[in-house]
Design an enzyme around this catalytic site. Structure first.
Site, short mmCIF file in Angstrom:
data_model
loop_
_atom_site.label_atom_id
_atom_site.label_comp_id
_atom_site.label_asym_id
_atom_site.label_seq_id
_atom_site.Cartn_x
_atom_site.Cartn_y
_atom_site.Cartn_z
N GLN A 571 32.36 71.55 7.97
CA GLN A 571 33.64 72.22 8.17
C GLN A 571 34.80 71.22 8.20
OE1 GLN A 571 33.78 75.62 10.94
NE2 GLN A 571 31.65 75.15 11.45
N SER A 572 35.96 71.70 7.78
CA SER A 572 37.20 70.91 7.82
C SER A 572 37.09 69.60 7.05
CB SER A 572 37.61 70.62 9.29
OG SER A 572 37.77 71.83 10.00
N ARG A 573 36.25 69.59 6.02
CA ARG A 573 36.08 68.43 5.16
C ARG A 573 35.48 67.22 5.89
NH1 ARG A 573 38.79 65.55 2.76
NH2 ARG A 573 37.73 65.44 0.76
N LEU A 574 34.91 67.41 7.04
CA LEU A 574 34.28 66.30 7.76
C LEU A 574 32.82 66.20 7.31
CD1 LEU A 574 35.82 66.80 11.31
CD2 LEU A 574 36.62 65.34 9.42
N HIS A 575 32.64 65.99 6.00
CA HIS A 575 31.30 66.01 5.40
C HIS A 575 30.46 64.82 5.86
CE1 HIS A 575 33.33 68.95 3.04
NE2 HIS A 575 33.98 68.08 2.29
#
Length: 598
Positions: A571-575
């Site tokens: 989520q939220s590009r916190l890959h």
């Protein structure tokens, strides 16, 4: 499906019935005309989660594809190489979990190297997803039914063709739920209000509510004029057992846009006549008012089942003051009024129309993709490409959880992709670079992997082969989108031994062997007929079943990795990005794991 719109109890609405289906999509008991019992409900059925379909994060996709993460998978060992691959009217209410991959000791396969094992056959899938047929469906001519034709088809289905009302209703409700899940992602549209009328259309809505619940949505039902028939009472009992709330019309919140993300209009179907009575007249007005809300971010999506309630089945929204749904789910075939639908999402659902009906009425309907219960028809919606994004929901990928050896970690993820039923999990993007430094990429199929290399086969005269002859470094990319996963592999490439290419070539289907001979890959040809003629000649030449010789210009490559990266969307590009690179430790090479910023 056609349903009669009446204030009396009707039959279900999703699937065609013996009765008219203008009100909802349902089927009536054998002797009752669908138009006269339109206030009854429709049946149940099953829909496979599309790991193909896939592409969105619908509830079914999330449920079915998240399970492999949660299940314990066999731990790959240092001696566990992968084997070469072999040549290339309803949805279940629970995730479709597949059994573990079959034994890798499959007859008729040869290992890529001593001790190597064959990869299991990936499950054969139909079309990958709903999106695969969007362009074809949009361009194809689709038949639209008059009210009379819709009623006749229901009567045929529920008469000589043996469908029951509950079966058709189940198929219809499942189709509606599937269409909703295709467009409205669970992460953004959770709260669903289903407004059900007294007939088949309302029955379709009740069935859809059950499926949406099992897909992970939070449905509520407004069912003002309950039908006492056992079919409808049973549907209500099913929803009550799931603790799905029933909200009286008078208790609905004043501002529907603040309480719900989606509103399903399942009030009246194609057989409804006359003017809606209370409380449906007010409910229709409330849906009409939603279309004029200034802030589109607050407007819930309106989904109409078969016919927008209050529309004329053939003339549509004649005065322009009716409901303006965002999605219309036509059942059996779209009704004439659907030509006036201007919303962004028009789907066809049901998938139960047999050839006798198609032939008798000359119906032209688009093919359903894979195992889907719905297919998009009409023009695909205009999309702002810059706004397309996913907020991935995945288990965390932690250093303490991955295998020390990247090959073992790859095998673990590959097994989970196979178990989840992904289409061609061995598909990979191969990127090569020529001596001028110009890169090129294409999709190829992985055919073998062991503890040292990845193997694929191709034409040695192709562009990628020319690139590799000039620059033996390449990169592979596996993208398992339905599982929010990618694997990058970089390394040096060399040809596999000739005997290995020979063995694999003769393990392929004869048609593939002939195709490899015919194709001088990447060269310019005059037209497809050139290939077809050459292929026919070879089929005749080897019609006696004799051994087909492998052409000298065809064979395999193997990439020896120097770097792996395992990517897990969050989520939220916190890959999560875990990279394996080789380091010298005490005079020997070892794999080192480090985390990269997303």
């Amino acid at each position: 499906m056609p349903r009669h719109h009446c204030h009396a109890p009707l039959v279900s609405s999703v699937a065609p019935c013996v009765l008219h289906r203008s009100t909802t999509h349902a089927t009536l008991p054998l002797a009752i005309p669908y138009h006269s019992c339109r206030q009854t409900a429709e049946p149940q059925s099953r829909m496979l989660a599309v790991a193909s379909r896939i592409r969105d994060k619908s509830a079914t996709t999330i449920l079915s594809l998240a399970m492999p993460f949660l299940l314990t998978t066999a731990t790959a060992t240092s001696t566990r190489p992968l084997f070469p691959f072999s040549p290339r009217s309803q949805n279940p209410t629970t995730p479709n979990l597949r059994p573990p991959p079959p034994s890798r000791h499959l007859p008729g396969f040869r290992a890529a190297a001593p001790g190597a094992r064959f990869l299991p056959h990936p499950p054969r899938r139909g079309m990958a997803s709903l999106a695969a047929t969007v362009a074809a469906a949009a361009a194809a001519e689709v038949t639209h039914l008059s009210q009379r034709e819709a009623a006749e088809i229901d009567e045929q289905l529920m008469g000589p063709l043996g469908f029951s009302v509950d079966q058709l209703m189940e198929l219809a409700g499942l189709s509606v739920a599937a269409a909703v899940a295709e467009v409205y992602k669970l992460s953004e549209h959770t709260r669903v209000l289903i407004i059900c009328g007294p007939g088949n259309n309302g029955g379709d809505g009740l069935v859809a509510a059950r499926h949406l619940y099992h897909f992970g949505y939070r449905p509520s039902v407004c069912y003002p004029k309950r039908t006492p028939k056992p079919l409808y009472s049973g549907l209500v009992t099913q929803l009550e057992s799931l603790s799905i709330p029933f909200i009286p019309a008078e208790d609905l919140p004043d501002d529907l846009s603040r309480e719900f993300d989606i509103i399903v209009d399942a009030m009246f179907g194609f057989s409804f006549h006359g003017t809606p009575r209370p409380p449906f007249d007010d409910l229709i007005q409330r849906l009409i008012s939603l279309s004029v809300i200034g802030n589109s971010d607050k407007k819930p999506a309106i989904v109409s089942v078969d016919i927008p309630s209050g529309w004329h089945v053939e003339e549509g929204d004649a005065d322009g003051g009716g409901i303006k749904p965002d999605m219309l789910v036509s059942l059996t075939a779209p009704k004439l009024c659907a030509k006036k639908f201007t919303g962004p999402h028009h789907f066809l659902g049901g998938r139960f129309v047999p050839p006798p009906i198609l032939n008798k009425y000359g119906l032209k309907l688009p093919p359903y993709p894979g195992t889907s219960m719905c297919v998009r028809i009409g023009k695909a919606p205009c999309v702002d490409i810059s706004s397309l994004r996913e907020n991935y929901i995945s288990p965390e990928l932690l250093e303490s959880q991955v295998m020390p050896n990247p090959f073992d970690q790859f095998l673990r993820w590959f097994d989970e992709a196979v178990t989840a039923g992904l289409r061609e999990p061995n598909a990979m993007a191969l990127t090569t670079v020529n001596k001028e430094g110009k890169p090129s990429s294409r999709m190829v199929l992985l055919k073998g992997v062991d503890k040292q290399r990845f193997v694929w086969y191709t034409n040695y005269g192709s562009r990628k082969a020319h690139d590799l002859s000039e620059n033996p470094n390449a990169a592979l990319l596996f993208c398992w989108n339905e599982m929010n996963r990618q694997v990058r592999v970089e390394g040096s490439v060399e040809k596999v031994p000739e005997e290995e290419s020979e063995k694999y070539f003769h393990s392929r289907p004869r048609g593939s062997q002939l195709g490899a001979i015919v194709s001088k890959q990447s060269t310019v040809i005059a037209g497809r007929e050139v290939l077809q003629q050459a292929y026919k000649e070879l089929v005749h030449k080897y019609s006696d079943g004799s051994l087909i010789p492998k052409p000298e210009y065809w064979g395999g490559y193997r990439l020896t990795p120097t770097l792996f990266e395992f990517w897990q969307g969050q989520q939220s590009r916190l890959h999560d990005r875990l990279q394996y690179s080789q380091r010298e430790v005490d005079g020997s090479t070892a794999w080192h794991i480090e985390r990269l910023s997303p």
